[in-house]
Enzyme design. Structure first.
Site, short mmCIF file in Angstrom:
data_model
loop_
_atom_site.label_atom_id
_atom_site.label_comp_id
_atom_site.label_asym_id
_atom_site.label_seq_id
_atom_site.Cartn_x
_atom_site.Cartn_y
_atom_site.Cartn_z
N ILE A 1 -6.62 9.05 -0.89
CA ILE A 1 -6.79 8.80 0.54
C ILE A 1 -5.77 7.75 0.97
O ILE A 1 -5.34 6.94 0.14
CB ILE A 1 -8.22 8.34 0.86
CG1 ILE A 1 -8.48 8.31 2.37
CG2 ILE A 1 -8.49 6.99 0.25
CD1 ILE A 1 -8.48 9.66 3.04
N HIS B 1 1.56 4.96 -2.81
CA HIS B 1 1.69 6.34 -2.33
C HIS B 1 3.08 6.92 -2.57
O HIS B 1 3.24 7.95 -3.23
CB HIS B 1 1.37 6.41 -0.83
CG HIS B 1 -0.08 6.33 -0.52
ND1 HIS B 1 -0.85 7.43 -0.22
CD2 HIS B 1 -0.92 5.27 -0.43
CE1 HIS B 1 -2.08 7.07 0.03
NE2 HIS B 1 -2.16 5.74 -0.09
N HIS C 1 -3.91 0.91 -6.50
CA HIS C 1 -4.19 1.51 -5.20
C HIS C 1 -5.59 1.15 -4.71
O HIS C 1 -5.79 0.84 -3.53
CB HIS C 1 -4.04 3.03 -5.26
CG HIS C 1 -4.37 3.68 -3.94
ND1 HIS C 1 -5.58 4.31 -3.70
CD2 HIS C 1 -3.67 3.77 -2.78
CE1 HIS C 1 -5.60 4.76 -2.47
NE2 HIS C 1 -4.46 4.45 -1.88
N ASN D 1 -6.31 -0.72 -1.15
CA ASN D 1 -6.74 0.25 -0.14
C ASN D 1 -8.18 0.08 0.30
O ASN D 1 -8.46 -0.04 1.49
CB ASN D 1 -6.53 1.68 -0.64
CG ASN D 1 -6.94 2.70 0.41
OD1 ASN D 1 -6.28 2.85 1.44
ND2 ASN D 1 -8.05 3.39 0.17
N HIS E 1 0.82 -1.21 0.00
CA HIS E 1 0.00 0.00 0.00
C HIS E 1 0.86 1.26 0.00
O HIS E 1 0.93 1.99 -0.99
CB HIS E 1 -0.94 -0.01 1.20
CG HIS E 1 -1.86 1.16 1.26
ND1 HIS E 1 -2.40 1.63 2.44
CD2 HIS E 1 -2.33 2.00 0.29
CE1 HIS E 1 -3.17 2.67 2.19
NE2 HIS E 1 -3.14 2.93 0.90
#
Length: 875
Positions: free
Chosen positions: A875, A539, A725, A729, A534
């Site tokens: 997010i 990110h 993602h 997520n 993740h």
């Protein structure tokens, strides 16, 4: 001033326009007329409402003729006295600012008229300068000119915050909504194009302020103060890392290599203003955070009066954390901005139903069956249809071998034997299963062993490095055969591990130990998922692409327009993560097993990150779960045919790649155009040498010399930022909101003989005292509830924030892309209905929807939907 290579395509059109306009200009009569336009913007806001005080001051400034002015810039006629830049028209001001009433809602647009003086000597406008003489900023969305001679309607899609003019050292410029390669740029606009990129790069010095528009790089040196003992990540071979956005905060006095940190409640961390959350999204984020953290507070207060402080007494204590279905609405952002104001959030916190305040929504994993999560079939299914379906690989040799250096780590090869696993292999031998591609492994042994001694010396963690071997059965499900748990010797001079192998059992102590062994595997998987699958691989890996794209690709560049929607909000959420989540002593260190070594370990794992392997087909091939086969769709044959993540993912990957291929083919006819694109080459060089500079010498980087290089690169970026993602997520709360299914910490080792009596007396109590403690459970569940929610402003794959495109061919290609995604949605729905595909729902009766695109109008409802692929990491 840059040097643009000659171009053969649309340059002729620009020359023709210039010739026509030149002839008009040289005629004896110069026609003068008015060009009318509209300007759409949002005024400055505060806590979800238009800032009334700022709006009043703006009106006062209007009285003294200090308004908002625009000047058109010619795209066809240069001004020799201004460095051959496009000729500037007269200033025109927004009309009726002082008398026009605008809504108090922060998400309401205001539209103003504007009238420009125009004559033929101006030629064709291609940009405008804007000066905001008000004391407050506004968000400029769209400028539309009507009846532009020779063109008709001309649009400028702006989507940028404009601060008072005195905040800038340069003029703000916005370009018409067109697309030009650098060499095709109209000559009068070239200097403006170059200057804008220079402004966005900044000068690399000073503390950046909210009105600065600077995109620059920094190391991860802002995660802790010197006394907290966390290393700087990035800039070294020991701890390499992707770069983050620079803030320019001053160095720590005790260690100049460390950047000072803001106070915990100060969320005003610098990112370029246009990269920050909208006011609506920020209000929703604060609102959901209040709700989730409130759900931590009350059980913890109650635990003070409990005989077992910070412990759950039984599984029913955990079930009591969740509200019953139909009693309370889902925990999701409220539907409008005003309802998400912080003071309204407290009403949410105090919301009571049936005498049970502060309840978490019931996770999907226990909605239909409260015990099915314990089954071996569900344990195996979540490796291919859970929240971390990107690790399992085919087992090609038995017993599993280690790649760790035996001179440093001793003999780390597996201690599993054929006899231990063949008894559960449905009559197959190990050799037959390997030859038939039926053995698979979830292996966390080698990545954890180097850090395991350090991790197990921390206060709360006692855990193992695990290997799990599974059999692919004829019905398509994965059957766990054995789990090997390894840990370091107590003697620091002995490197060979202590290893135990556990196999499935239905009764007694052996069954209890098997259930505990699965929990230790889940602990490994949860921590690795959060830190690597993740955080690191989506990110952190994407942030350098956001920075480089804004520094090196003009807004006029086609690849900027292709990629920019996939970077929305990423720098902002990453900045918040560095502030409260991945920092020293932050929530992540508190809730996952590597604790204080979490980020350091992720840096060591980053050494093996490979950009090209982020492509889904390459990832599946590398893990051996697919083989090349030109007779199969996508050129791959999945060895686990019912692999929901891979099946749905390949459909999404293919749709993205087709869209990128269509788009790039519109703008690049030959490979020479790729090689001659100065901005594109600078972008790719900077990404490798600065953004991911610690890995710049790796041979796997695409060369960016061909159209295929460009298509593959852009497809990977969009895939990682959107679908990958989403897959890792938004399933966090549905799967891990019930923490016994995915514990993130283990606090004691497997019971020895002396502890068997305790284990036999009450397995569930022993289990709960082994996995995550109560406070960490509540904090972890609150965190993933926040992270799993969609904003009501989410823009999903196949959607855009504007319906306009510079070229009709682009619009048509995007329409084809959106249509393919609708077809994929329908196919996913049908696959989830197919009872023969047992991995689509599993024993928990939970359909796999994490790669369901969600292109319908219902997508705007937000919240814990467990589906939907946002365009970007928001997010």
């Amino acid at each position: 001033m840059g040097i643009f290579p000659p171009c053969s395509s649309s340059e002729m059109l620009e020359k023709l326009l210039g010739t026509v306009c030149g002839k008009i200009r040289d005629s004896p009569q110069i026609e003068k007329r008015k060009i009318k336009g509209t300007v759409v913007l949002r005024k400055k806001n505060f806590m979800g409402m238009t800032d009334v005080g700022a709006s009043f001051l703006d009106r006062v400034y209007e009285i003294f003729r200090k308004g908002v002015s625009l000047q058109l810039i010619s795209a066809t006629h240069a001004d020799p006295e201004n460095g051959s830049r496009g000729k500037l028209g007269k200033e025109a001001y927004l009309e009726s600012w002082g008398s026009k009433f605008t809504s108090l809602s922060a998400n309401e647009d205001a539209t103003f008229n504007i009238t420009f003086d125009w004559d033929e000597s101006m030629g064709v406008p291609g940009a405008f300068l804007i000066k905001n003489h008000h004391p407050s900023q506004f968000y400029l969305k769209l400028v539309t000119l009507e009846d532009v001679p020779g063109i008709g309607q001309l649009q400028f899609v702006c989507n940028s915050w404009v601060y008072p003019a005195y905040r800038y050292k340069y003029d703000r410029v916005f370009f018409a909504y067109k697309t030009y390669l650098p060499c095709n740029t109209p000559e009068p606009l070239r200097a403006y194009r170059e200057d804008e990129l220079i402004n966005l790069r900044g000068d690399g010095s000073g503390m950046l302020k909210e009105w600065d528009r600077v995109y620059d790089y920094a190391l991860y040196n802002d995660l802790g103060s010197p006394e907290e003992g966390r290393p700087v990540l990035g800039g070294s071979q020991e701890f390499p890392y992707p770069r983050r956005g620079r803030t320019g905060r001053r160095p720590n006095k005790k260690d100049p290599k460390i950047e000072t940190r803001l106070l915990l409640l100060n969320l005003n961390i610098y990112v370029p203003r246009d990269e920050r959350f909208s006011q609506v999204k920020f209000s929703e984020f604060i609102c959901s955070s209040f709700n989730s953290l409130g759900q931590v507070l009350i059980p913890e207060i109650g635990a003070v009066f409990n005989k077992t402080i910070n412990e759950f007494d039984n599984l029913q204590d955990i079930h009591k954390l969740y509200k019953e279905e139909n009693n309370l609405p889902d925990s999701r952002p409220l539907r409008n901005t005003r309802e998400c104001l912080p003071w309204e959030s407290f009403k949410e916190l105090l919301h009571v139903s049936g005498g049970r305040p502060f309840k978490f929504p019931k996770p999907d994993i226990i909605k239909n069956d409260e015990t099915a999560w314990k089954t071996d079939e569900e344990f195996g299914r979540e490796m291919i249809a859970g929240v971390n379906p990107v690790i399992i690989r085919r087992l090609e040799e038995f017993p599993p071998a280690s790649k760790l250096d035996p001179k440093v780590y001793g003999n780390q090869n597996s201690s599993m034997t054929k006899e231990q696993i063949e008894k559960n292999m449905n009559g197959l031998t190990v050799e037959e299963a390997i030859a038939g591609n039926k053995l698979f492994i979830l292996d966390y042994h080698d990545v954890l062993i180097p850090y395991l001694r350090k991790i197990n010396k921390t206060k709360y963690t006692r855990t193992y490095a695990s290997r799990t071997v599974l059999l692919l059965q004829d019905n398509g499900t994965l059957k766990p055969l054995a789990i090997e748990l390894s840990r370091e010797q107590d003697d620091v001079n002995v490197y060979d591990p202590i290893s135990q192998v556990f196999t499935p059992s239905e009764h007694g102590i052996e069954n209890s130990k098997w259930q505990l062994a699965k929990a230790y595997v889940a602990v490994n998987d949860s921590g690795y998922h959060q830190l690597i699958s993740h955080w690191l691989n989506t990110h952190a890996a994407i942030e350098p692409f956001v920075i480089a794209t804004n520094r090196q690709l003009s807004v006029l560049h086609p690849i900027y327009k292709l990629l920019q929607p996939h970077f929305r909000d990423t720098m902002n959420i990453n900045a918040l993560a560095r502030h409260t989540l991945i920092n020293a002593g932050g929530i992540l260190e508190t809730t996952v097993f590597p604790a204080r070594y979490s980020m350091e370990m992720s840096a060591v794992i980053y050494k093996n990150w490979n950009f090209t392997e982020q492509a889904l087909p390459e990832d599946l091939l590398k893990r051996g779960v697919a083989v090349k086969d030109p007779n199969h769709r996508h050129g791959l044959r999945l060895l686990i045919e019912d692999y929901p993540f891979a099946v749905d993912g390949l459909e999404i990957w293919s749709a993205i790649k087709d869209w990128v291929t269509d788009f790039c083919s519109i703008h690049y006819e030959t490979d020479d155009m790729i090689q001659g694109d100065s901005e594109l080459q600078s972008w790719w060089t900077e990404l490798r040498e600065e953004g991911h500079g610690d890995l710049k010498d790796r041979p796997w980087w695409p060369k960016m010399q061909t159209k295929d290089d460009l298509i593959q690169t852009c497809t990977i970026i969009i895939w990682v930022a959107s679908a990958l993602h989403a897959a890792v997520n938004f399933g966090q709360y549905p799967y891990a909101g019930f923490l016994p299914n995915r514990p993130a910490v283990s606090r004691r080792f497997m019971p020895d003989t002396q502890e068997h009596a305790e284990l036999e007396k009450d397995f569930h109590l022993f289990f709960l005292k082994t996995i995550t403690a109560q406070f960490q459970t509540l904090l972890g569940v609150a965190l993933i509830e926040i992270l799993s929610q969609h904003s009501t402003e989410e823009i999903y794959l196949g959607q855009r924030d504007t319906s306009e495109w510079p070229k009709d061919e682009e619009k048509e290609a995007f329409a084809r892309f959106s249509t393919k995604l609708v077809t994929i949605e329908n196919d996913i729905t049908e696959r989830n209905k197919d009872q023969g595909l047992r991995n689509r729902n599993g024993p928990v009766k939970m359909p796999y929807t994490l790669l369901y695109p969600n292109t319908s109008d219902d997508s705007k409802k937000g919240g814990l939907t467990g589906s939907g692929i946002p365009n970007s990491i928001t997010i």
